[in-house]
Enzyme design. Structure first.
Site, mmCIF file in Angstrom:
data_model
loop_
_atom_site.group_PDB
_atom_site.id
_atom_site.type_symbol
_atom_site.label_atom_id
_atom_site.label_comp_id
_atom_site.label_asym_id
_atom_site.label_seq_id
_atom_site.Cartn_x
_atom_site.Cartn_y
_atom_site.Cartn_z
ATOM 1 N N SER A 49 0.811 -1.268 -0.145
ATOM 2 C CA SER A 49 0.125 -0.006 -0.166
ATOM 3 C C SER A 49 1.013 1.392 -0.043
ATOM 4 C CB SER A 49 -0.853 0.047 1.192
ATOM 5 O OG SER A 49 -0.216 0.116 2.335
ATOM 6 N N VAL A 51 1.329 4.050 1.553
ATOM 7 C CA VAL A 51 1.792 4.671 2.823
ATOM 8 C C VAL A 51 2.654 3.869 3.677
ATOM 9 C CG1 VAL A 51 1.200 5.560 5.107
ATOM 10 C CG2 VAL A 51 -0.147 6.238 2.991
ATOM 11 N N CYS A 52 2.444 2.477 3.570
ATOM 12 C CA CYS A 52 3.211 1.413 4.122
ATOM 13 C C CYS A 52 4.581 1.423 3.468
ATOM 14 C CB CYS A 52 2.472 0.201 4.118
ATOM 15 S SG CYS A 52 1.046 0.248 5.220
ATOM 16 N N SER A 53 4.487 1.555 2.057
ATOM 17 C CA SER A 53 5.626 1.285 1.180
ATOM 18 C C SER A 53 6.574 2.645 1.369
ATOM 19 C CB SER A 53 5.063 1.393 -0.234
ATOM 20 O OG SER A 53 4.535 0.002 -0.590
#
Length: 158
Positions: A49, A51-53
């Site tokens: 995703s 933001v997680c990336s």
């Protein structure tokens, strides 16, 4: 909105122990770090995703800084080891990623978002004695406001 459960561990409590499969090849047991490492648990919603990336590569890139303060960073979400490994390879993530596929650990830390079957975005700092010393839960899973530098500062204050 991610609201911590009233049964979630509070600062000063012994952190809930767990054992989860890890991208490092061996299962990770939280209590195995007691006595010699501070632990930063980074709960995040989904591999790949946007933001997680940003978040996990940022933590991974600061591994030397965390090592200097006797801390290890562990990323946790509900994705499988296969997905974790593919994501880590694509984004150069070197911190261990743990597979909490049934969200049992997220639930024990009060960050499960049940209706979406994911964990919220949260950071827990556990000291060498196994006690929770700092917790931060983002208001929304898509937010990323607590950066690794701020977590490092909290560790140095222990």
């Amino acid at each position: 909105m991610t609201t911590p459960s009233p049964t979630a561990p509070q600062v000063g409590d012994l952190a809930p122990d767990f054992t989860l499969p890890s991208t490092g090849g061996e299962p990770v047991t939280l209590s195995s770090y007691r006595g010699h490492k501070n632990v930063v648990l980074v709960f995040y919603p989904l591999d790949f995703s946007p933001v997680c990336s940003m978040q996990l590569p940022e933590y991974s890139g600061r591994q030397d800084d965390f090592a200097e303060v006797d801390a290890v960073v562990l990323g946790i979400n509900r994705d499988s080891l296969h997905t974790h490994k593919a994501w880590a390879a694509e984004y150069g993530i070197e911190v261990p990623l743990l597979a909490d596929m049934k969200l049992d650990v997220a639930r024990s830390y009060g960050v499960e978002i049940e209706d979406r079957a994911i964990s919220g975005r949260a950071v827990f700092l556990i000291d060498k004695a196994g006690k929770l010393r700092f917790r931060f839960v983002e208001e929304k899973a898509g937010d990323y406001t607590l950066r690794p530098g701020e977590v490092l500062k909290k560790i140095r204050e222990l």
